[in-house]
Design a protein around this motif. Structure first.
Motif, PDB file in Angstrom:
ATOM      1  N   ASP A  41     -23.236  22.633-101.210  1.00 50.64           N
ATOM      2  CA  ASP A  41     -21.904  22.335-100.674  1.00 50.64           C
ATOM      3  C   ASP A  41     -21.969  21.963 -99.199  1.00 50.64           C
ATOM      4  N   SER A  44     -24.693  17.829 -96.543  1.00 51.12           N
ATOM      5  CA  SER A  44     -24.057  16.509 -96.473  1.00 51.12           C
ATOM      6  C   SER A  44     -25.056  15.378 -96.249  1.00 51.12           C
ATOM      7  N   LYS A  48     -26.126  10.678-101.981  1.00 53.70           N
ATOM      8  CA  LYS A  48     -25.092  10.984-102.968  1.00 53.70           C
ATOM      9  C   LYS A  48     -25.680  11.076-104.377  1.00 53.70           C
ATOM     10  N   GLN A  51     -27.323  14.321-104.810  1.00 53.58           N
ATOM     11  CA  GLN A  51     -26.318  15.385-104.916  1.00 53.58           C
ATOM     12  C   GLN A  51     -25.741  15.449-106.322  1.00 53.58           C
ATOM     13  N   VAL A  52     -25.465  14.285-106.898  1.00 52.54           N
ATOM     14  CA  VAL A  52     -24.873  14.244-108.243  1.00 52.54           C
ATOM     15  C   VAL A  52     -25.793  14.914-109.253  1.00 52.54           C
ATOM     16  N   TRP A  55     -25.754  18.654-108.783  1.00 49.08           N
ATOM     17  CA  TRP A  55     -24.526  19.273-109.292  1.00 49.08           C
ATOM     18  C   TRP A  55     -24.543  19.345-110.821  1.00 49.08           C
ATOM     19  N   LYS A  63     -17.523  18.414-109.866  1.00 49.86           N
ATOM     20  CA  LYS A  63     -18.074  18.106-108.550  1.00 49.86           C
ATOM     21  C   LYS A  63     -19.021  16.906-108.641  1.00 49.86           C
ATOM     22  N   SER A  66     -16.998  13.732-109.062  1.00 52.88           N
ATOM     23  CA  SER A  66     -16.296  13.400-107.827  1.00 52.88           C
ATOM     24  C   SER A  66     -17.228  12.728-106.818  1.00 52.88           C
ATOM     25  N   VAL A  67     -18.421  13.294-106.655  1.00 56.99           N
ATOM     26  CA  VAL A  67     -19.380  12.729-105.705  1.00 56.99           C
ATOM     27  C   VAL A  67     -19.845  11.348-106.177  1.00 56.99           C
ATOM     28  N   GLU A  70     -17.193   8.816-105.419  1.00 49.95           N
ATOM     29  CA  GLU A  70     -17.166   8.563-103.965  1.00 49.95           C
ATOM     30  C   GLU A  70     -18.269   7.580-103.576  1.00 49.95           C
TER      31      GLU A  70
END
Length: 319
Positions: A41, A44, A48, A51-52, A55, A63, A66-67, A70
């Motif tokens: 979380d 940053s 991306k 991160q996906v 998650w 989550k 959403s990422v 984005e």
């Protein structure tokens, strides 16, 4: 006593983010999911797409989606974010939307490298959908009508540079003779475009190349200078009272017609530019230097002539 030494770690772009991502994978492998969620979380700086996938491993589907969305919004019409969204939607059970975005992906990059890891995963996913009766071909435009098809590279010019034919030069020299570039076929030619007798830097260039004229001739090269002055002014420069020797033929081009042929004119300012052009024995331009300053590196020209002679050796004349 031994002194403690502190090792200084050099700064490497992206190193901290890479380490953070590895630590997250380690936490997930160790089963420390709560700790991993908290760390992710705050992470940053991680890409991306990475991160996906993290998650998804943590079963945080909302989550992850959403990422992924984005990332697509931030980099519209980019292959990797859109591919990541397709994979994510399929993973969270939104198969119809995943197929729609996959169709868009095929239209966007029909020739994408299929060896990419993400492409291999999507190919496997599409194979599963195909086994279920779905067909991407029915949803996509043909290659002939697709507005996103690749350009024909042959229309953009050659893949590698090649010598081009020198433009014809036929001007009167200060001795009243016509100097014709075509008559020098079979020999290299060094052409100096200069800005007349009022240009001090040009005089420096002519003096340097004039002193090297014998060396140039030994390399099977003829030297010629083309001035922006009219013929009478060029003649006065050639026969100057200071006794400065300019041994090369000097041509006049006050209308800049030949300057334009060799692009030695600033189209915006409408002013002539200095130019040094090397033409080989076949009549092709092998080197050009066009600038606001004259080219003074005679040694470079000698080296280039030597190279040109290797590429295009002289042909022995029949007896």
């Amino acid at each position: 006593p031994a002194r403690s030494r502190r090792r200084r770690t050099p700064t490497v772009p992206g190193l901290d983010e890479a380490i953070a991502e590895l630590e997250l994978h380690q936490l997930i492998l160790q089963g420390k999911t709560d700790e991993a969620r908290a760390a992710l979380d705050k992470a940053s700086g991680i890409r991306k797409e990475s991160q996906v996938r993290l998650w998804l491993k943590l079963d945080q589907h909302e989550k992850a989606e959403s990422v992924a969305r984005e990332a697509v919004k931030a980099d519209e019409n980019q292959y990797l974010p859109l591919a990541c969204l397709v994979e994510t939607l399929a993973a969270v059970g939104k198969v119809d939307e995943a197929r729609d975005h996959y169709t868009r992906l095929l239209e966007l990059a029909p020739r994408a490298d299929r060896d990419l890891p993400i492409a291999k995963r999507l190919d496997a996913l599409a194979a599963t959908w195909t086994a279920q009766g779905w067909s991407a071909a029915a949803c996509c435009e043909s290659d002939e009508t697709s507005s996103t098809r690749a350009s024909d590279l042959t229309t953009l010019g050659p893949l590698t540079w090649s010598p081009y034919a020198a433009e014809p030069i036929r001007l009167e020299d200060t001795g009243g003779e016509i100097w014709d570039l075509g008559e020098h076929r079979g020999r290299n030619v060094v052409i100096l475009f200069f800005l007349g007798g009022s240009c001090a830097h040009c005089m420096q260039q002519l003096a340097l190349f004039g002193k090297a004229m014998a060396d140039l001739q030994s390399l099977d090269a003829d030297l010629v200078a083309i001035s922006t002055d009219d013929l009478e002014t060029a003649r006065l420069l050639k026969q100057n009272q200071e006794g400065v020797d300019f041994p090369m033929p000097m041509l006049a081009d006050p209308e800049l017609a030949t300057f334009r042929l060799y692009r030695c004119v600033d189209d915006f300012e409408k002013l002539p530019l200095h130019g040094t052009i090397l033409v080989d024995r076949k009549g092709d331009v092998r080197f050009q230097r066009i600038s606001a300053e004259p080219f003074l590196d005679v040694e470079f020209v000698k080296r280039e002539l030597t190279r040109m002679n290797r590429l295009s050796p002289s042909q022995a004349q029949p007896e």
